[in-house]
Design a protein around this motif. Structure first.
Motif, PDB file in Angstrom:
ATOM      1  N   GLU A 154       0.827  -1.210   0.000  1.00  0.00           N
ATOM      2  CA  GLU A 154       0.000   0.000   0.000  1.00  0.00           C
ATOM      3  C   GLU A 154       0.860   1.258   0.000  1.00  0.00           C
ATOM      4  O   GLU A 154       0.515   2.254  -0.626  1.00  0.00           O
ATOM      5  N   ARG A 155       2.001   1.217   0.684  1.00  0.00           N
ATOM      6  CA  ARG A 155       2.856   2.398   0.741  1.00  0.00           C
ATOM      7  C   ARG A 155       3.382   2.732  -0.651  1.00  0.00           C
ATOM      8  O   ARG A 155       3.429   3.902  -1.050  1.00  0.00           O
ATOM      9  N   THR A 156       3.777   1.725  -1.432  1.00  0.00           N
ATOM     10  CA  THR A 156       4.267   1.963  -2.785  1.00  0.00           C
ATOM     11  C   THR A 156       3.182   2.545  -3.663  1.00  0.00           C
ATOM     12  O   THR A 156       3.416   3.458  -4.461  1.00  0.00           O
ATOM     13  N   LEU A 157       1.959   2.026  -3.546  1.00  0.00           N
ATOM     14  CA  LEU A 157       0.860   2.532  -4.346  1.00  0.00           C
ATOM     15  C   LEU A 157       0.562   3.990  -4.022  1.00  0.00           C
ATOM     16  O   LEU A 157       0.200   4.776  -4.903  1.00  0.00           O
ATOM     17  N   ARG A 158       0.704   4.371  -2.748  1.00  0.00           N
ATOM     18  CA  ARG A 158       0.458   5.756  -2.368  1.00  0.00           C
ATOM     19  C   ARG A 158       1.564   6.681  -2.863  1.00  0.00           C
ATOM     20  O   ARG A 158       1.300   7.807  -3.274  1.00  0.00           O
ATOM     21  N   SER A 159       2.816   6.214  -2.802  1.00  0.00           N
ATOM     22  CA  SER A 159       3.938   7.071  -3.181  1.00  0.00           C
ATOM     23  C   SER A 159       4.108   7.175  -4.689  1.00  0.00           C
ATOM     24  O   SER A 159       4.582   8.192  -5.195  1.00  0.00           O
ATOM     25  N   LYS A 160       3.737   6.135  -5.429  1.00  0.00           N
ATOM     26  CA  LYS A 160       3.858   6.140  -6.887  1.00  0.00           C
ATOM     27  C   LYS A 160       2.545   5.676  -7.524  1.00  0.00           C
ATOM     28  O   LYS A 160       2.462   4.609  -8.116  1.00  0.00           O
ATOM     29  N   PRO A 161       1.500   6.479  -7.397  1.00  0.00           N
ATOM     30  CA  PRO A 161       0.210   6.068  -7.952  1.00  0.00           C
ATOM     31  C   PRO A 161       0.194   6.197  -9.470  1.00  0.00           C
ATOM     32  O   PRO A 161       1.032   6.878 -10.070  1.00  0.00           O
ATOM     33  N   THR A 162      -0.776   5.536 -10.081  1.00  0.00           N
ATOM     34  CA  THR A 162      -1.005   5.651 -11.519  1.00  0.00           C
ATOM     35  C   THR A 162      -2.239   6.515 -11.728  1.00  0.00           C
ATOM     36  O   THR A 162      -3.362   6.057 -11.506  1.00  0.00           O
ATOM     37  N   PRO A 163      -2.076   7.780 -12.120  1.00  0.00           N
ATOM     38  CA  PRO A 163      -3.239   8.663 -12.261  1.00  0.00           C
ATOM     39  C   PRO A 163      -4.244   8.119 -13.277  1.00  0.00           C
ATOM     40  O   PRO A 163      -3.869   7.635 -14.343  1.00  0.00           O
ATOM     41  N   VAL A 164      -5.510   8.228 -12.929  1.00  0.00           N
ATOM     42  CA  VAL A 164      -6.600   7.797 -13.816  1.00  0.00           C
ATOM     43  C   VAL A 164      -7.271   9.046 -14.367  1.00  0.00           C
ATOM     44  O   VAL A 164      -7.679   9.935 -13.616  1.00  0.00           O
ATOM     45  N   HIS A 165      -7.396   9.119 -15.696  1.00  0.00           N
ATOM     46  CA  HIS A 165      -7.908  10.321 -16.349  1.00  0.00           C
ATOM     47  C   HIS A 165      -9.328  10.175 -16.865  1.00  0.00           C
ATOM     48  O   HIS A 165      -9.957  11.186 -17.206  1.00  0.00           O
ATOM     49  N   PRO A 192     -23.336   0.628 -20.884  1.00  0.00           N
ATOM     50  CA  PRO A 192     -24.774   0.940 -20.904  1.00  0.00           C
ATOM     51  C   PRO A 192     -25.581   0.158 -19.880  1.00  0.00           C
ATOM     52  O   PRO A 192     -26.552   0.683 -19.316  1.00  0.00           O
ATOM     53  N   ALA A 193     -25.201  -1.093 -19.613  1.00  0.00           N
ATOM     54  CA  ALA A 193     -25.917  -1.903 -18.631  1.00  0.00           C
ATOM     55  C   ALA A 193     -25.483  -1.604 -17.204  1.00  0.00           C
ATOM     56  O   ALA A 193     -26.130  -2.062 -16.250  1.00  0.00           O
ATOM     57  N   GLY A 194     -24.394  -0.881 -17.039  1.00  0.00           N
ATOM     58  CA  GLY A 194     -23.909  -0.539 -15.708  1.00  0.00           C
ATOM     59  C   GLY A 194     -23.125  -1.628 -15.023  1.00  0.00           C
ATOM     60  O   GLY A 194     -22.740  -1.469 -13.860  1.00  0.00           O
ATOM     61  N   ASP A 195     -22.835  -2.731 -15.713  1.00  0.00           N
ATOM     62  CA  ASP A 195     -22.133  -3.847 -15.075  1.00  0.00           C
ATOM     63  C   ASP A 195     -20.625  -3.783 -15.249  1.00  0.00           C
ATOM     64  O   ASP A 195     -19.889  -4.482 -14.558  1.00  0.00           O
ATOM     65  N   LEU A 196     -20.156  -2.953 -16.176  1.00  0.00           N
ATOM     66  CA  LEU A 196     -18.723  -2.822 -16.421  1.00  0.00           C
ATOM     67  C   LEU A 196     -18.299  -1.366 -16.285  1.00  0.00           C
ATOM     68  O   LEU A 196     -19.101  -0.450 -16.491  1.00  0.00           O
ATOM     69  N   ILE A 197     -17.027  -1.187 -15.954  1.00  0.00           N
ATOM     70  CA  ILE A 197     -16.422   0.145 -15.914  1.00  0.00           C
ATOM     71  C   ILE A 197     -15.134   0.085 -16.717  1.00  0.00           C
ATOM     72  O   ILE A 197     -14.299  -0.805 -16.499  1.00  0.00           O
ATOM     73  N   ALA A 198     -14.979   1.021 -17.646  1.00  0.00           N
ATOM     74  CA  ALA A 198     -13.730   1.150 -18.388  1.00  0.00           C
ATOM     75  C   ALA A 198     -13.008   2.391 -17.892  1.00  0.00           C
ATOM     76  O   ALA A 198     -13.623   3.445 -17.731  1.00  0.00           O
ATOM     77  N   TYR A 199     -11.718   2.260 -17.633  1.00  0.00           N
ATOM     78  CA  TYR A 199     -10.959   3.432 -17.219  1.00  0.00           C
ATOM     79  C   TYR A 199      -9.678   3.550 -18.036  1.00  0.00           C
ATOM     80  O   TYR A 199      -9.089   2.554 -18.473  1.00  0.00           O
ATOM     81  N   GLY A 200      -9.275   4.794 -18.266  1.00  0.00           N
ATOM     82  CA  GLY A 200      -8.026   5.096 -18.951  1.00  0.00           C
ATOM     83  C   GLY A 200      -7.103   5.834 -18.004  1.00  0.00           C
ATOM     84  O   GLY A 200      -7.525   6.732 -17.278  1.00  0.00           O
ATOM     85  N   ALA A 201      -5.837   5.464 -18.019  1.00  0.00           N
ATOM     86  CA  ALA A 201      -4.887   6.006 -17.051  1.00  0.00           C
ATOM     87  C   ALA A 201      -3.618   6.465 -17.750  1.00  0.00           C
ATOM     88  O   ALA A 201      -3.535   6.500 -18.984  1.00  0.00           O
ATOM     89  N   ALA A 202      -2.632   6.809 -16.943  1.00  0.00           N
ATOM     90  CA  ALA A 202      -1.357   7.294 -17.477  1.00  0.00           C
ATOM     91  C   ALA A 202      -0.641   6.192 -18.237  1.00  0.00           C
ATOM     92  O   ALA A 202      -0.870   4.988 -18.018  1.00  0.00           O
ATOM     93  N   ASN A 203       0.226   6.616 -19.151  1.00  0.00           N
ATOM     94  CA  ASN A 203       1.100   5.698 -19.890  1.00  0.00           C
ATOM     95  C   ASN A 203       0.333   4.671 -20.707  1.00  0.00           C
ATOM     96  O   ASN A 203       0.764   3.520 -20.848  1.00  0.00           O
ATOM     97  N   GLY A 204      -0.821   5.064 -21.248  1.00  0.00           N
ATOM     98  CA  GLY A 204      -1.543   4.204 -22.172  1.00  0.00           C
ATOM     99  C   GLY A 204      -2.336   3.081 -21.550  1.00  0.00           C
ATOM    100  O   GLY A 204      -2.801   2.188 -22.264  1.00  0.00           O
ATOM    101  N   LEU A 205      -2.539   3.097 -20.236  1.00  0.00           N
ATOM    102  CA  LEU A 205      -3.226   2.002 -19.574  1.00  0.00           C
ATOM    103  C   LEU A 205      -4.740   2.110 -19.763  1.00  0.00           C
ATOM    104  O   LEU A 205      -5.345   3.121 -19.433  1.00  0.00           O
ATOM    105  N   VAL A 206      -5.353   1.058 -20.307  1.00  0.00           N
ATOM    106  CA  VAL A 206      -6.808   0.973 -20.463  1.00  0.00           C
ATOM    107  C   VAL A 206      -7.251  -0.374 -19.900  1.00  0.00           C
ATOM    108  O   VAL A 206      -6.714  -1.417 -20.278  1.00  0.00           O
TER     109      VAL A 206
END
Length: 766
Positions: free
Chosen positions: A144-155, A161-175
């Motif tokens: 947890e400490r590493t995740l807090r100090s070096k997080p991956t920003p989510v943009h 449409p059905a509300g059952d899935l979530i898609a997120y895009g983040a830094a460095n091309g992460l989808v």
């Protein structure tokens, strides 16, 4: 574009809402008390927009003395607090699981409202909180400490449409695509090279559209992770996207000031709409049949999907404009003297827009007038999403997330405003992404801290149904009707707005009566402007000069660069009628190449072109050196030495190219291509600064420090060289400052000589 329209405004009211903050892990405190039966507490605070009114701070004691008694909360002399759980059994029995994280809400109110107005709101904690882990960390999950100090920003985040899935895009091309119920990963989509700034599901929920600052948009299969289409053509970071009808065509918007329509089957760009080179931060689509039912009745036959929609763009200058995709006719334009960050269509007539100064304005699009002006935060509004026709979910740059609603006042004069729901969990970290599910009872949010949070408000706590009404008092701005033209820059508009407005306090709400000194200082121009605003103004000046330079070129050289369809590989996108693409395998890309026209032979035009070119290079040189001397050291302390060194390397490359260009004549055949190359590099550099470095400074430094750096920046600009000197060291320190002081007088004389020669040459031709 056609049918240019200026903003029409009249006397209007501003509702000043207080800032509500709560201990981010308050729900964990309740869960621990339920399990261990000991006493703990969490804090709640209210801050006024008026410095004359003291802030209100309280401690909520949480206790459970016996197993058969539900957990109780006492807000002391400041607040009334009642804990609510999703299980009725927990109110009478020892059901500890009913108080676990994500299962409890808190109804909070003011016990003694004076001098505050009566207020009550519902606290919501995230039901699901998932830390975003980079692909290289999956094999060995960091602590947890590493995740807090070096997080991956989510943009960006988006519900299916059905509300059952979530898609997120983040830094460095992460989808990624995750399960909305528990946050478990369903699919990782690899391909983007830059930060992913928007994700959108197609109507089926099986296809995903993403855009990035790597200048591409991609269409993905959620089923197998393939990417059969890559859309290229924008010249600056893509910021938003959407689908037309069922997805036969898609629309993208970017910071190059253009909106493009793409045919998914061929990856061909069919329409390019230019928004006066004003960077677009966010875009929404609205059906023309809803906006103009008289022109587009139910029996109207549409020639294309573009004819069905209007694109609404929120721009950097503060302008919000709606354009018909088919005819490119401007449907409406409204302006405000602060950057428009986000927008949400509330109804066919109403549009909510979030601005850099913390305001949310609800615009009447057909009338081009303000319906509501709500000052929600003291920091920028980063996201606005529709909850209902009279409520929006709003996120801020300092981690606040809440719902704002409005209802007509009982006496029919004005409106009553409320903060019925406050969503907690972010600890002073900016919220970059927000989405509300179709049932208005589930919200997903994420930001710089790299944590995806899902809030389930439940049937009895749905965001569209406020638990209590909270009346706030509005302040009348006694100002004559103002017309701010769409060509006015953001700074000039800010000054006009500040000069034309005065605040008059309402008798029963004295502390709502004045605009804060901070806002007034910012509206008044220099000195006293934060450094991030000054840098953005310089960027705007540089690209405005580039736009003026292009206008002096022959028409063949200023022709918009369209997107040429590239060759298709083994795979295709198949369609059935107007349905969205049925994805198979492979990929298709589009490409474009530069076109160079002949230089204009007219001497007067050449002299004018040379003056603009000199001004452009001068602006780049002064901005670059001043930024290195005053800003980059702060960026290095905030984001690390590696980021600072990369910025310095980018600046050095631009300075070297400007130095070579400065020694050439504008008639040189290589002059325009070289200048285009410099501008493209600057577009990438400035986009990175405005999307990463400047928000980091805004989040980490207080207003006083930002203004202090801004004053230093302004002072240094008057002393640094006005021409590029690549031999000067690229270090944010004293040595470059000394070099700058030595070469500045020579540059000033050089500028005077150039201006004199150009002026004589121009007069000689008259």
């Amino acid at each position: 574009m056609q049918q240019r329209t200026n903003m029409i405004s009249s006397d209007r009211r501003i509702a000043f809402l207080p800032t509500i903050t709560t201990q981010p892990d308050w729900d964990l405190v309740v869960a621990e008390v339920a399990q261990k039966r000991h006493k703990e507490s969490f804090w709640v605070s209210l801050y006024s927009t008026d410095a004359a009114v003291e802030s209100l701070h309280g401690s909520v004691a949480v206790t459970r003395k016996y197993e058969s008694v539900p957990v109780a909360a006492d807000g002391g002399p400041e607040f009334t607090v009642r804990l609510l759980t999703s299980s009725a059994a927990a109110r009478t029995a020892d059901n500890v699981s009913a108080y676990q994280r994500g299962c409890v809400r808190a109804a909070v109110g003011l016990r003694n409202p004076h001098p505050w107005p009566a207020m009550a709101w519902m606290l919501h904690a995230p039901a699901v909180a998932v830390a975003v882990i980079r692909p290289d960390q999956l094999d060995a999950v960091p602590d947890e400490r590493t995740l807090r100090s070096k997080p991956t920003p989510v943009h960006s985040v988006a519900f299916s449409p059905a509300g059952d899935l979530i898609a997120y895009g983040a830094a460095n091309g992460l989808v990624r695509v995750v399960d909305a119920a528990d946050g478990k990963m369903r699919r990782t989509l690899a391909g983007h090279l830059g930060d992913v700034l928007r994700t959108r599901f197609f109507p089926s929920g099986q296809v995903l559209l993403t855009v990035s600052n790597d200048l591409t948009a991609r269409i993905w299969s959620v089923l197998d992770g393939s990417c059969p289409r890559i859309l290229k053509g924008h010249t600056r970071a893509l910021t938003d996207c959407g689908m037309l009808d069922r997805g036969k065509s898609v629309v993208t918007a970017a910071r190059d000031g253009t909106i493009r329509v793409w045919l998914c089957a061929t990856a061909e760009c069919t329409t390019v709409i230019e928004v006066d080179e004003d960077p677009i931060n966010e875009m929404a689509l609205l059906e023309m049949a809803k906006y103009r039912p008289d022109e587009f009745p139910a029996w109207h036959t549409y020639k294309s999907d573009e004819e069905k929609y209007m694109a609404i763009a929120a721009c950097e200058s503060g302008r919000v404009t709606g354009v018909h995709l088919s005819t490119k006719a401007e449907q409406f334009t409204v302006t405000y003297p602060h950057r428009a960050n986000s927008l949400a269509v509330l109804s066919p007539d109403l549009l909510a827009v979030g601005y850099e100064d913390g305001s949310v304005i609800v615009w009447d699009m057909p009338l081009r007038a303000q319906r509501h002006h709500i000052l929600v935060f003291k920091t920028p509004v980063t996201q606005v999403r529709r909850v209902s026709d009279s409520a929006v979910a709003v996120a801020s740059a300092d981690g606040l997330l809440q719902v704002v609603s409005w209802t007509p006042a009982p006496d029919g004069k004005g409106s009553e405003y409320a903060i019925p729901h406050v969503l907690t969990g972010s600890d002073m970290e900016p919220v970059y992404a927000l989405d509300v599910a179709g049932d208005a009872a589930t919200v997903v949010a994420a930001g710089r801290d790299g944590t995806l949070r899902v809030y389930r408000c439940g049937a009895d706590g749905a965001l569209a149904e406020p638990a209590t009404k909270t009346k706030t008092i509005t302040t009348m701005l006694t100002a004559a009707t103002r017309r701010l033209t769409t060509t006015t820059t953001a700074l000039a508009a800010t000054r006009a707005f500040a000069a034309a407005t005065t605040a008059v306090p309402v008798s029963s709400a004295k502390w709502y009566g004045t605009i804060s000194a901070t806002m007034a200082a910012r509206a008044g121009g220099t000195p006293g402007q934060p450094i991030d605003e000054l840098i953005k103004q310089d960027h705007h000046e540089i690209f405005s000069l580039w736009s003026q330079f292009k206008q002096t070129l022959p028409s063949s050289d200023t022709t918009a660069r369209g997107v040429r369809a590239g060759s298709s590989e083994a795979s295709t996108l198949s369609y059935g009628g107007n349905a969205e693409p049925a994805i198979t395998t492979g990929a298709t890309e589009s490409s474009s190449g530069p076109m160079q026209g002949d230089m204009d032979a007219d001497s007067g035009m050449l002299a004018h072109r040379a003056r603009i070119a000199n001004s452009l290079l001068r602006a780049i040189a002064v901005h670059s050196v001043a930024e290195e001397l005053t800003v980059y050291r702060e960026i290095g302390e905030v984001r690390g030495a590696d980021v600072m060194q990369q910025l310095l390397a980018d600046q050095q490359q631009v300075k070297e190219e400007c130095y070579e260009l400065d020694r050439m004549a504008v008639t040189d055949p290589d002059y325009v291509p070289r200048l285009r190359k410099i501008i493209k590099e600057l577009e990438v550099h400035t986009a990175a600064e405005e999307q990463h470095e400047l928000p980091e400074l805004r989040a980490r430094l207080n207003d006083a420090r930002l203004v202090e750096i801004g004053d230093m920046f302004q002072a240094v600009k008057n002393k640094v060289p006005t021409h590029a000197h690549p031999a000067a060291p690229t270090k944010s320190g004293t040595l470059e400052a000394v070099v700058g002081m030595l070469v500045t007088p020579m540059d000033k004389l050089r500028d005077m000589g150039r201006e004199f020669a150009e002026g004589v040459g121009a007069k000689g031709k008259q």
